[in-house]
Design a protein around this motif. Structure first.
Motif, PDB file in Angstrom:
ATOM      1  N   TYR A 124       0.873  -1.177   0.000  1.00  0.00           N
ATOM      2  CA  TYR A 124       0.000   0.000   0.000  1.00  0.00           C
ATOM      3  C   TYR A 124       0.909   1.227   0.000  1.00  0.00           C
ATOM      4  O   TYR A 124       1.789   1.351   0.851  1.00  0.00           O
ATOM      5  CB  TYR A 124      -0.893  -0.003   1.240  1.00  0.00           C
ATOM      6  N   VAL A 125       0.716   2.121  -0.975  1.00  0.00           N
ATOM      7  CA  VAL A 125       1.536   3.332  -1.056  1.00  0.00           C
ATOM      8  C   VAL A 125       0.724   4.517  -0.551  1.00  0.00           C
ATOM      9  O   VAL A 125      -0.370   4.782  -1.051  1.00  0.00           O
ATOM     10  CB  VAL A 125       2.021   3.588  -2.498  1.00  0.00           C
TER      11      VAL A 125
ATOM     12  N   LEU B  72       0.822  -3.788  -5.927  1.00  0.00           N
ATOM     13  CA  LEU B  72       0.218  -2.581  -5.358  1.00  0.00           C
ATOM     14  C   LEU B  72      -1.283  -2.803  -5.144  1.00  0.00           C
ATOM     15  O   LEU B  72      -2.047  -2.847  -6.102  1.00  0.00           O
ATOM     16  CB  LEU B  72       0.477  -1.432  -6.340  1.00  0.00           C
TER      17      LEU B  72
ATOM     18  N   ALA C 118      -3.632   2.749  -2.790  1.00  0.00           N
ATOM     19  CA  ALA C 118      -2.767   3.917  -2.623  1.00  0.00           C
ATOM     20  C   ALA C 118      -3.600   5.129  -2.234  1.00  0.00           C
ATOM     21  O   ALA C 118      -4.804   5.176  -2.508  1.00  0.00           O
ATOM     22  CB  ALA C 118      -1.998   4.192  -3.916  1.00  0.00           C
TER      23      ALA C 118
ATOM     24  N   LEU D 261       0.588   6.609  -9.868  1.00  0.00           N
ATOM     25  CA  LEU D 261       0.121   5.477  -9.056  1.00  0.00           C
ATOM     26  C   LEU D 261      -0.865   4.613  -9.848  1.00  0.00           C
ATOM     27  O   LEU D 261      -0.790   3.381  -9.808  1.00  0.00           O
ATOM     28  CB  LEU D 261      -0.512   5.986  -7.755  1.00  0.00           C
TER      29      LEU D 261
ATOM     30  N   MET E 208      -0.377   0.748 -11.038  1.00  0.00           N
ATOM     31  CA  MET E 208      -1.407  -0.292 -10.898  1.00  0.00           C
ATOM     32  C   MET E 208      -1.658  -0.960 -12.244  1.00  0.00           C
ATOM     33  O   MET E 208      -1.857  -2.173 -12.324  1.00  0.00           O
ATOM     34  CB  MET E 208      -2.711   0.317 -10.370  1.00  0.00           C
TER      35      MET E 208
END
Ligand SMILES: N=C(N)NCCCC(=O)O
Ligand SMILES: [Zn+2]
Ligand SMILES: [Zn+2]
Length: 326
Positions: A246-247, A287, A290, A316, A320
């Protein structure tokens, strides 16, 4: 604009309004001029972009409640092809704007519950969420929701601040404390998590000891020049490996020159060019979600911060896209 608004369509996925046929400054500002969730018909939804207009957890300047609409407005100039990633992020996956989550501005506890529940509901339909905040408090309910699906998550946290402090005024849920709560609750993978861009004065040396015990490795901003973008990417990839990631991007990770519109600015931050390149370096990691938080439009000028945040969000979504199912 009507339903006949011309849009890019790639691989059957409905994308942004065609800015070569419709002025990009016309009509409502969804993120990147993407369709709303209710406009994509029965198309599978891969990524939902959702706003959380909430700033009830801030310790200094307010205003992040206006972040989602500002980032959307500042995202009108994004285009559908990402040359640096050699990818059409809206063509390899269906991305749509899910609007804003209602978060009670008079009850932080209720707001946090509302965010968690709304995230759970969206994840029933969308594979992944890209959330636009809002202050950093919102990362806690989002992590509760994501970890329910994926187990403990490797959190890659871009921020000037640790956000692993304990309490402010005795309050456990604030924008300076989400990652301590998340670690205590077992939401994060303590072997795979890290902060990037940390800088500025702390309360005490003990802050770093506590932070380390909570499971975070740190790449401080002052090491950016020596490591370079590729060195930072290497450290992140070595840390997260094949864990679900998780960003969380607090826009104050950028230098205030690149992101003046934020609540707790600290001098000596990253260039937007560096941050965008590091995010591209994450292409291929698993991912699972985010966020981009802490944009406070009342302190912004000429959409400087909004534009930076919109590009962060774009990279982001592109990252993904690199692991989207065909
Ligand atoms: N998450 C952000 N942006 N800031 C946290 C700062 C907490 C403090 O005032 O010490
Ligand atoms: Zn911060
Ligand atoms: Zn933060």
């Amino acid at each position: 604009m009507s339903q006949e608004t011309p849009r890019t369509v790639e691989n059957g996925r409905v994308g942004p309004v065609l800015s070569t046929d419709v002025p990009r400054y016309a009509g409502p500002a969804t993120f990147a001029l993407l369709p709303r969730v209710d406009e994509i018909g029965s198309n599978d939804l891969d990524v939902a972009v959702v706003g959380v207009p909430f700033d009830g957890g801030v310790s200094y300047r307010p205003g992040a409640r206006f972040g989602p609409s500002h980032v959307r407005e500042s995202s009108r100039l994004l285009r559908p092809y990402n040359p640096a990633m050699e990818l059409s992020p809206f063509g390899v996956q269906q991305v749509a704007d899910a609007g804003d989550i209602v978060a009670n501005p008079f009850s932080l506890e209720e707001a946090v519950q509302q965010i968690e529940r709304a995230s759970d509901e969206l994840l029933e339909r969308a594979g992944r969420l890209l959330t636009i905040g809002g202050d950093h408090t919102i990362a806690l309910p989002l992590l509760r929701s994501v970890s329910r699906r994926h187990g403990p998550i490797a959190v890659v946290h871009f921020d000037a601040h640790l956000d692993t402090w304990d309490t402010y005024f005795g309050a456990p849920t604030t924008h300076g404390t989400p990652f301590r709560r998340a670690s205590e609750e077992g939401l994060i993978d303590r072997e795979g998590s890290m902060h990037v861009g940390i800088r500025g004065p702390l309360y005490a040396a003990q802050d770093l000891v506590d932070d380390n015990a909570l499971g975070f490795q740190i790449v401080p901003a002052r090491e950016m020049d020596a490591l370079g973008v590729s060195g930072v990417v290497e450290q992140i990839r070595a840390r997260v490996q094949d864990r679900p990631v998780y960003v969380s991007v607090d826009i104050d990770v950028l230098d205030p020159a690149f992101a003046p519109g934020t609540g707790t600015p600290e001098a000596g931050g990253l260039l937007s060019r560096e941050l965008l390149a590091i995010l591209r370096g994450l292409a291929g990691v698993d991912l699972v979600g985010a966020d981009v938080v802490e944009v406070s439009p009342p302190y912004d000028h000429a959409e400087i911060t909004g534009i930076a945040a919109s590009h962060v969000a774009y990279e982001l979504v592109s990252a993904m896209g690199k692991t989207a199912r065909p």
